[in-house]
Design a protein around this motif. Structure first.
Motif, PDB file in Angstrom:
ATOM      1  N   THR A 236       0.840  -1.185   0.000  1.00 63.32           N
ATOM      2  CA  THR A 236       0.000   0.000   0.000  1.00 63.32           C
ATOM      3  C   THR A 236       0.878   1.240   0.000  1.00 63.32           C
TER       4      THR A 236
ATOM      5  N   TYR B 109      -2.856   6.262  -0.069  1.00 59.20           N
ATOM      6  CA  TYR B 109      -4.025   5.385  -0.120  1.00 59.20           C
ATOM      7  C   TYR B 109      -4.533   5.071   1.284  1.00 59.20           C
ATOM      8  N   GLU B 110      -3.613   4.767   2.207  1.00 57.76           N
ATOM      9  CA  GLU B 110      -4.019   4.431   3.575  1.00 57.76           C
ATOM     10  C   GLU B 110      -4.682   5.599   4.280  1.00 57.76           C
TER      11      GLU B 110
ATOM     12  N   LYS C 154      -0.111  -1.894   5.593  1.00 62.84           N
ATOM     13  CA  LYS C 154      -1.199  -1.089   6.128  1.00 62.84           C
ATOM     14  C   LYS C 154      -0.840  -0.745   7.569  1.00 62.84           C
TER      15      LYS C 154
END
Length: 156
Positions: A77, A81-82, A149
């Protein structure tokens, strides 16, 4: 495990149901049907969710997570985005009616305040004080970035 779109070796023989690559990552090539035939997984490519790991695109880039002797894999990731995903997670809890769960305590929505309150409750390392400001910055600015993540990284 990783799903393979390849159903035959270069010599034309059918793959086994599950194999492992040189790094010992499990790769599923097909699944057995009721008549004993092996059905290739490639037919599921457009049906399965986007976070499924495919051998052709994800085998080399997948992040390896582990606990004791167990390994599992996830797509890498990005921090951008996170952050978007975390905003989606906490935003509904900032607008609840009086008496409902609201991480923002009636304050105007602020990402860091709301996330700090939410992740204080979600901290898998044992509800440590000030989890968000301390751990989030360590995760976000880690060099090189782990690709994990936030909660996966926090649980490692």
């Amino acid at each position: 495990m990783f799903l393979s779109e390849i159903t035959h070796h270069s010599n034309g023989t059918e793959e086994e149901f599950i194999t492992c690559n040189n790094d010992n990552k499990p790769i599923a090539h097909s699944f057995p049907s009721n008549n004993g035939e092996l059905t290739p997984l490639s037919i599921l490519k457009d049906i399965l969710p986007s976070d499924i790991l495919w051998e052709s695109t994800d085998l080399e880039t997948a992040v390896t997570l582990s606990y004791k002797q167990y390994n599992w894999y996830t797509k890498p990731t990005t921090t951008k985005y996170e952050k978007t995903e975390i905003k989606k997670l906490i935003k509904p809890y900032c607008r609840g009616p009086p008496g409902s769960v609201a991480f923002c305590n009636g304050k105007r929505y602020d990402f860091n305040d709301a996330a700090a309150e939410a992740f204080e409750a979600l901290d898998p390392r044992g509800h440590r004080r000030d989890c968000w400001p301390y751990y989030y910055d360590k995760w976000y600015y880690e060099e090189p970035f782990s690709g994990m993540k936030f909660l996966d990284w926090l649980g490692m």
